[in-house]
Every structure is written in structure tokens, then in C-alpha cells.
Enzyme design. Structure first.
Site, PDB file in Angstrom:
ATOM      1  NE  ARG A 242      -3.657   0.038   2.470  1.00 52.47           N
ATOM      2  CZ  ARG A 242      -3.612   1.113   3.233  1.00 52.47           C
ATOM      3  NH1 ARG A 242      -2.654   1.231   4.140  1.00 52.47           N
ATOM      4  NH2 ARG A 242      -4.502   2.079   3.113  1.00 52.47           N
TER       5      ARG A 242
ATOM      6  NE  ARG B 276       3.122   9.012  -5.934  1.00 50.26           N
ATOM      7  CZ  ARG B 276       2.470   9.425  -4.860  1.00 50.26           C
ATOM      8  NH1 ARG B 276       3.031  10.316  -4.059  1.00 50.26           N
ATOM      9  NH2 ARG B 276       1.267   8.984  -4.586  1.00 50.26           N
TER      10      ARG B 276
ATOM     11  NE  ARG C  60      -1.708   8.303  12.157  1.00 53.69           N
ATOM     12  CZ  ARG C  60      -2.546   8.067  11.176  1.00 53.69           C
ATOM     13  NH1 ARG C  60      -2.217   8.393   9.930  1.00 53.69           N
ATOM     14  NH2 ARG C  60      -3.722   7.510  11.393  1.00 53.69           N
TER      15      ARG C  60
ATOM     16  CG  ASP D  53      -8.235   3.100   2.217  1.00 57.86           C
ATOM     17  OD1 ASP D  53      -7.902   3.222   3.407  1.00 57.86           O
ATOM     18  OD2 ASP D  53      -7.414   2.957   1.288  1.00 57.86           O
TER      19      ASP D  53
ATOM     20  NE  ARG E  65      -0.207  -3.040  17.315  1.00 57.92           N
ATOM     21  CZ  ARG E  65       0.510  -3.029  18.440  1.00 57.92           C
ATOM     22  NH1 ARG E  65       0.422  -4.025  19.299  1.00 57.92           N
ATOM     23  NH2 ARG E  65       1.292  -2.010  18.708  1.00 57.92           N
TER      24      ARG E  65
ATOM     25  CD  GLU F 134      -2.751   7.088  15.060  1.00 60.04           C
ATOM     26  OE1 GLU F 134      -2.529   6.012  14.456  1.00 60.04           O
ATOM     27  OE2 GLU F 134      -3.312   8.078  14.524  1.00 60.04           O
TER      28      GLU F 134
ATOM     29  CE1 TYR G 101      -6.245   0.239   7.353  1.00 60.77           C
ATOM     30  CE2 TYR G 101      -6.452   0.595   4.992  1.00 60.77           C
ATOM     31  CZ  TYR G 101      -6.268   1.084   6.263  1.00 60.77           C
ATOM     32  OH  TYR G 101      -6.134   2.437   6.451  1.00 60.77           O
TER      33      TYR G 101
END
Length: 372
Positions: free
Chosen positions: A173, A177, A279, A350, A249, A300, A348
Site C-alpha cells: 500500500r 515515486r 504520528r 478504505d 491493533r 497517536e 483493511y
């Protein structure tokens, strides 16, 4: 009219409820054990500052599916938003995902795209032909140095184990680049609803044939009261955990408030293993069309999911998948319950994937449940 029960007032449940109610053939009851709609997408305005808070962590809507994009925009205006994530490692701030700027900054170079490709190819571990683990996948892609800098510590904190113990699929995921494009996503459409996600879901659920009951847990004993049930809760909970609990988690947050601006960006990762949190998200930066004199930010932290915690990320380790198979075999034997969403399918997903699957699930059901 047939009575339908939808368990869960997140995107999955709301989309299915709306799809069925608008046919005029069903009375849809939506229940949720929390005190609010929206699930982990829940947003709310802070009463003191007016800042829109993402209560369960950052959510940026992104999709290349025009049908899904048009669907959510029926319920609120999604204002364009580009997610530009930063990462702090060893006292330096870098752009994520790894891009040409990250590579040049990290190595002190001024590579062209072609030079960077050659450099990273040389850094990649050529002995790994078929990566099986997260660690092997990362080392094959970007080499030891970038792996240690941006993936090792963060992943160990996020998942609570060595990256060598995680499947390679998790890393697929995360793109690399060879341009200066620091947009975290590749999708055509990206945005954040002007009035927040809970507003969107409230609008989806607003229909004369839909009732919503909060603070109400699902009981299997109620199944006979309904023509059909759409279940979006944890699949293992539906079966009272009799094959065991699936591994997740979860995350928790420490909230801080101050004047001004804390970090100048919505999300900054902390890749060093020595930093306990993964984060920091600063919520006012998710609505750049607004301005505030004060700020609210969350640190977090990640941990194992106990019986009282909200599950976030399915671990899907070998033992989990064996347990999941046992539950899925039982699902196949049930005729009047549909399982959908992240928790009920233990994947998972989105937001855009959840909406797309919910629309398809409702369509399949309506095709089969043809009026006599």
C-alpha cells in the site's frame, strides 16, 4: 413492509440502509453500540475552538471510482484536499511517500528521476527474489538504509512486532515515486467533506423509513424479528468468539491544545523507534479553508486490542487467517445475514472501498429479494 436490521452506523451500514429504504419496500432499523453515528470516521466540532475533530484519527477521502465520488457528494460538498504527509527521522523532516525529494534529501544528492531509479535499484537487496515478509519487501524495494529510516521503527511501533514477522502485503500500500509528487494518494478524486463525515453519514441515514438507535448492542436472539440483517460488526463477536478472537491493533490518543500552530501540517509521522507515538495529527489543517487562532493536536499511540478496545487494523497473521476461515465457513451456512465492512470481513478497507462494496451488497440483495 419488510423489517431490516442494520448493525453498525458507519459508512457500510448507512449506505445499505439508504439503498434499501429508498425503494419504499423496507423499514430499516440501524443500531450502533456507540453513542454516535459514523464509526471510526466520526467527526465533531470542538465546542471551544470550532475546529473539526477526527475523533478516531485522520480520514481523507480518496477514490478513482467516479460513481462513489458522485455518491458521497450528494450528501455534502467534498472540498479538494491533498494529503501531504511528513516523517521525522533522526532530527530531519522528510516527505512521504518516499519520492525524489526524499531520496535526494536523505542521500544529499540532486538526482534526476533516471539517476534515482538506478541508485535505488543498486540499493535494493537483489538476493530477495520473492519477498514473503514486510522486511523483505521493503529491502527489495528501497534497500537497507531507507527501510531502517522510514519503515522499521514506525512499523514496529504500529504493529507491535518485528517487520520480519509481518506479511509483505502490508507494504504494497506504500508507493515509492521517482518524481517530486508528494501527494500521498494516486486517486483521481480526493477531498474532505465541508461539514465532516458524521454529517455525511447523518444525511445518508435521513429517510422516513430509517430509524437509528444508538447505545444498543446487537443480540443474535433478535434475528428472528427481521427479514434480513446486514452486519458490519466484528465477525468473531457475531459468533461469540467460539473459534477464538481475531487479532487487531488499536490506537489511542493524547490530546493537546495551544495557541497558534503546532506543526504546520495535518499529519507528521515519527519514524524513530525511540519516540513512543507513531504520528501527530493537527486537526485544523484538515480544513484549510478555515482559519483558527488556537489548535488541537493528537499524539497517536498503537497497542494490542483488548476486549474493551475499539479494533482498528486487522493483523491477518497466519493464526488469524486460520480462525477467520472457520468463521467464514459458518457464514456460508447462514441465510438471512449479510456480512460487510472492515470488521465483518476482517480486511483493511478504505472508505471508498467500503462504500463501493456496500452499494454492491445492497444491489445484490435487491436483485434477489424481488417483490412477489
Amino acid at each position: 413492509m419488510k423489517k431490516i436490521l442494520v448493525v453498525g452506523a458507519g459508512f457500510s451500514g448507512a449506505v445499505v440502509a439508504n439503498s434499501l429504504a429508498k425503494t419504499g419496500r423496507y423499514l430499516v432499523e440501524v443500531i450502533d453500540e456507540r453513542s454516535h453515528i459514523g464509526g471510526n470516521c466520526h467527526t465533531e466540532k470542538d465546542p471551544d475552538t470550532g475546529i473539526m475533530i477526527h475523533k478516531y484519527g485522520p480520514h481523507i477521502f480518496h477514490t478513482s471510482n467516479e460513481v462513489v465520488w458522485d455518491y458521497v457528494n450528494r450528501f455534502d460538498r467534498f472540498i479538494p484536499f491533498v494529503n501531504r504527509v511528513k516523517s521525522v527521522y533522526n532530527g530531519q523532516v522528510y516527505s512521504l511517500p518516499i519520492n525524489l525529494h526524499t531520496i535526494n534529501q536523505f542521500y544529499g544528492k540532486a538526482f534526476s528521476p533516471a539517476e534515482a531509479i538506478d541508485w535505488i535499484k543498486e540499493k535494493g537487496d537483489k538476493s530477495i527474489l520473492d519477498p514473503k515478509t514486510f522486511e523483505e519487501q521493503a529491502k527489495k524495494f528501497v534497500g537497507e538504509e531507507l527501510y531502517k529510516a522510514f519503515f522499521y521503527g514506525y512499523t514496529k511501533k504500529q504493529w507491535g512486532c518485528e517487520p520480519a514477522d509481518l506479511p509483505a502485503s502490508i507494504l504494497k500500500r506504500l508507493p515509492v515515486r521517482f518524481s517530486y509528487d508528494d501527494n500521498y494518494y494516486n486517486d483521481r478524486f480526493q477531498g474532505i467533506p465541508e461539514n465532516g463525515y458524521s454529517y455525511v453519514i447523518e444525511k445518508i441515514l435521513t429517510h422516513k423509513f430509517i430509524t437509528v438507535k444508538l447505545n444498543e448492542k446487537f443480540s443474535n436472539e433478535s434475528r428472528s424479528n427481521y427479514h434480513h440483517i446486514f452486519y458490519t460488526g466484528p465477525i468473531d463477536a457475531f459468533f461469540s468468539f467460539h473459534h477464538g478472537r481475531l487479532g487487531y491493533r488499536t490506537v489511542f490518543f493524547k490530546e493537546y491544545r495551544k495557541d497558534g500552530d503546532h506543526q504546520g501540517n495535518p499529519v507528521i509521522n515519527y519514524a524513530d523507534e525511540s519516540v513512543p507515538y507513531t504520528r501527530i495529527h493537527e486537526h485544523k489543517h484538515f480544513t484549510p479553508w478555515e482559519s483558527f487562532d488556537k489548535t488541537i493536536y493528537f499524539e497517536e499511540y498503537s497497542k494490542e486490542t483488548s476486549e474493551v478496545d475499539i479494533p482498528y487494523y486487522p493483523k491477518r497473521l497466519e493464526g488469524d487467517l486460520k480462525i477467520l476461515k472457520l468463521y467464514e465457513e459458518e457464514v456460508e451456512q447462514i441465510k438471512n445475514v449479510s456480512f460487510l465492512g472492515r470488521l465483518a470481513t476482517y480486511r483493511y478497507l478504505d472508505m471508498h472501498q467500503i462504500i463501493e462494496e456496500a452499494l454492491e451488497c445492497a444491489e445484490r440483495y435487491l436483485e434477489k429479494d424481488v417483490p412477489v
